[in-house]
Design an enzyme around this catalytic site. Structure first.
Site, PDB file in Angstrom:
ATOM      1  N   ARG A  50      -2.699  -0.789   9.411  1.00 19.01           N
ATOM      2  CA  ARG A  50      -1.381  -1.635   9.526  1.00 19.01           C
ATOM      3  C   ARG A  50      -0.615  -1.099  10.794  1.00 19.01           C
ATOM      4  O   ARG A  50       0.043  -1.827  11.372  1.00 19.01           O
ATOM      5  CB  ARG A  50      -0.424  -0.871   8.405  1.00 19.01           C
ATOM      6  CG  ARG A  50       0.829  -1.762   8.002  1.00 19.01           C
ATOM      7  CD  ARG A  50       1.363  -1.317   6.782  1.00 19.01           C
ATOM      8  NE  ARG A  50       2.589  -1.636   6.729  1.00 19.01           N
ATOM      9  CZ  ARG A  50       3.445  -2.617   6.567  1.00 19.01           C
ATOM     10  NH1 ARG A  50       2.574  -3.694   6.136  1.00 19.01           N
ATOM     11  NH2 ARG A  50       4.625  -2.918   6.379  1.00 19.01           N
ATOM     12  N   ILE A  77       6.991  -7.913   9.439  1.00 15.03           N
ATOM     13  CA  ILE A  77       5.901  -7.684   8.726  1.00 15.03           C
ATOM     14  C   ILE A  77       6.311  -7.058   7.467  1.00 15.03           C
ATOM     15  O   ILE A  77       7.341  -6.334   7.422  1.00 15.03           O
ATOM     16  CB  ILE A  77       5.204  -6.702   9.356  1.00 15.03           C
ATOM     17  CG1 ILE A  77       3.658  -6.250   8.710  1.00 15.03           C
ATOM     18  CG2 ILE A  77       5.919  -5.368  10.118  1.00 15.03           C
ATOM     19  CD1 ILE A  77       2.815  -5.495   9.352  1.00 15.03           C
ATOM     20  N   SER A  78       5.941  -7.768   6.261  1.00 13.11           N
ATOM     21  CA  SER A  78       6.286  -7.279   4.847  1.00 13.11           C
ATOM     22  C   SER A  78       6.030  -5.849   4.703  1.00 13.11           C
ATOM     23  O   SER A  78       4.992  -5.201   5.284  1.00 13.11           O
ATOM     24  CB  SER A  78       5.686  -8.060   3.903  1.00 13.11           C
ATOM     25  OG  SER A  78       5.857  -9.593   4.228  1.00 13.11           O
ATOM     26  N   CYS A  79       6.832  -5.213   3.745  1.00 16.77           N
ATOM     27  CA  CYS A  79       6.407  -3.935   3.239  1.00 16.77           C
ATOM     28  C   CYS A  79       4.934  -3.730   2.760  1.00 16.77           C
ATOM     29  O   CYS A  79       4.457  -4.787   2.240  1.00 16.77           O
ATOM     30  CB  CYS A  79       7.246  -3.546   1.988  1.00 16.77           C
ATOM     31  SG  CYS A  79       8.857  -3.479   2.120  1.00 16.77           S
TER      32      CYS A  79
END
Ligand code: SAH
Length: 231
Positions: A50, A77-79
């Site tokens: 990530r 960018i999402s969790c």
């Protein structure tokens, strides 16, 4: 107020080994908290670094449950938990032809590509040209050369490669853009944040011969969908 506290930008100092340890710990946490169940999604989350999809100044925070800003207008960018939160109910699996609306960092597309494998196909559409270049660059650097990337309004889907087994909209819409329902296979599933008053629900749709079945999963908070079907 709803939202996240974004930690201050810093020079990244963490090593590859530190990130690897954080990634493994995050996967364990996702399983313990019931976000993650299937082996293929688990293996994909363990495989994709990530940290390679996060702007340098936020890289050391890669495994925090925080969405980070990306180049472009209102892109994040999402969790980490968002990816199994979407992909598990969607039933994303080996061999799927999968459409993502909102490429963002490219991380979601990379994880999906690991899940669907070379027998499947990932198509991702991003409306913002700056975000598109950023996400595309990340995927190229990571060596993904068979993900179809399109810089366009994803509310209109990507008809050329339709129909899709699974579709994820990673921005919040007022209602599902009709072209995306049209481009879904019979038996296919679509997941999306849908605006409901002051909040958003994550909603799963399943298309059958008899019509569309809907299942609300939980409340979420996403950036708004732009373009023709914007909210
Ligand atoms: N899936 C991304 C998260 C993206 S955040 C990731 O893993 O990083 C939502 C993204 O949707 C933003 O990049 C935003 O620019 C994009 N977006 C918003 N409206 C869109 C539209 N109509 N078509 C395509 N992308 C859109």
């Amino acid at each position: 107020m709803r939202g996240w506290i974004i930690p201050p930008p810093t020079e990244p100092i963490k090593t590859k080994e530190e990130f690897e340890a954080e990634r493994t710990a995050k996967v364990t946490w996702l399983i313990q908290h019931d976000f993650l169940k299937s082996d293929r999604i688990k293996d994909a989350l363990l495989k994709v670094p990530r940290e390679d999809y996060i702007p340098e100044n936020y890289r050391d925070y890669a495994y925090l449950e925080v969405p980070f800003p990306l180049p472009g207008e209102r892109a994040t960018i999402s969790c980490p938990h968002s990816y199994p939160l979407f992909y598990e109910p969607l039933g994303l699996d080996q061999g799927d032809k999968f459409l993502e609306v909102g490429l963002g960092s490219g991380y979601g597309a990379a994880v999906a590509r690991e899940v669907v494998g070379s027998e499947g196909l990932v198509v991702s559409v991003e409306i913002d040209p700056l975000t598109f270049e950023y996400g595309k660059g990340n995927l190229e650097r990571a060596g993904y050369d068979d993900i179809v990337l399109v810089n366009a309004d994803g509310g209109q889907g990507y008809k050329d490669l339709s129909p899709y087994d699974t579709i994820a909209i990673t921005a919040a819409c007022g209602s599902i853009p009709p072209p995306l329902i049209d481009q879904l296979k019979i038996g296919g599933r679509l997941i999306s944040p849908v605006v409901k008053g002051d909040v958003q629900d994550l909603v799963l749709y399943e298309k059958s011969e008899r019509g569309i079945q809907k299942l609300t999963i939980c409340e979420v908070l996403y950036v708004p969908l732009r373009g023709l079907y914007g909210s």
